[in-house]
Design a protein around this motif. Sequence first.
Motif, PDB file in Angstrom:
ATOM      1  N   GLN A   1      -6.404   6.706  -4.091  1.00 63.90           N
ATOM      2  CA  GLN A   1      -4.893   5.547  -3.245  1.00 63.90           C
ATOM      3  C   GLN A   1      -4.744   5.381  -2.033  1.00 63.90           C
ATOM      4  O   GLN A   1      -4.833   4.608  -1.592  1.00 63.90           O
TER       5      GLN A   1
ATOM      6  N   LYS B   1      -7.788   4.350  -0.192  1.00 65.83           N
ATOM      7  CA  LYS B   1      -7.785   2.763   0.040  1.00 65.83           C
ATOM      8  C   LYS B   1      -6.510   2.305   0.920  1.00 65.83           C
ATOM      9  O   LYS B   1      -6.738   1.313   1.569  1.00 65.83           O
TER      10      LYS B   1
ATOM     11  N   ASP C   1       0.636  -1.347   0.048  1.00 66.47           N
ATOM     12  CA  ASP C   1      -0.177   0.106  -0.540  1.00 66.47           C
ATOM     13  C   ASP C   1       0.874   1.543  -0.010  1.00 66.47           C
ATOM     14  O   ASP C   1       0.832   2.448  -1.119  1.00 66.47           O
TER      15      ASP C   1
END
Length: 316
Positions: free
Chosen positions: A211, A214, A193
């Motif tokens: 992003q 998330k 991530d």
Amino acid sequence: MTLNSYKLLLILSLITITSCTSKYDKFKETPEYLVNASGANKAYFNAYNETLKLWQIDFEELYIPTSFGTAHVIVSGLNNSQPVVLLHGMKASSTMWYPNIEALSKNHKVFAIDFILEPGKSNLENNIEAIENVMAWYNEIFKALELEKFHLIGASRGGWLAVNLALNNQEQIKSLILLSPAQTFSWIKPSTDLLKNIVTLFSSKEKQLIQMLKSMSSNPANIDSAYINQYKLGSQQESNNKFITSMTPFSKNELKSLQMPVLVLIGDNDVINSPKTVEIANTLPNGKGEIINNAGHFLSIDQAEIINQKMLEFLD
């Protein structure tokens, strides 16, 4: 009306006037930098106010003059109850507490402070050259608010700042709650991530935001759109925070010197922390660490009901 009756009426009137006057009234005037805001600043402040509508409880906004600029503090909850100070995460502002503020305010007087070096309603006017200046700024606020003893809650970067304050204010801080504290117990380890976040730095601001959400939240759809819009506008502003590189983990001796009760909560999908954080927290003299299921770094939003319950149980 007799003279005695007149005196009694005068005394009752004075009592009424005094009881209606808050010791914080002198901090309530909205400063010029907010009244006359324009362009991107005005858009951000409007978005901030929209997020504040999510609080759904009574609150007042204070603007406290300090040596470094104006500190914006949102105050809610019961007078004459135990004070709780909230330190938000990086670029998140005090509005990030919208899923938690109602629960915290039921039995406490809550003070949410906007960090002066990042987007929010605090306003930097003089340079802050060292982390010691940041600590001095917070202490000026505590003094102005007449907070002699209080509970301290910090999220992410706010958790790191909270520990820094606690190490230098052992007698003042009654207890410490750290929600996924960043760079506090151990270094942030590389992950998929984090790598994706780095890669998207070369993409559009919109893709970067998507992003980031998330990677930081186990359920980004659960984050209110008003807050996402405010966070987005804040992320587009220049940051005055020079101390990211100063955020190194505290030593075991420093952490173990904390004498107040300490609660550390992290998410099981936390990109910032690992189970090691909880292991270290449980070695503190009065420490307790716990992993919250189905939660990411934004665990106060991802699992708000559970987090609220655990914080209140700990404070009580």
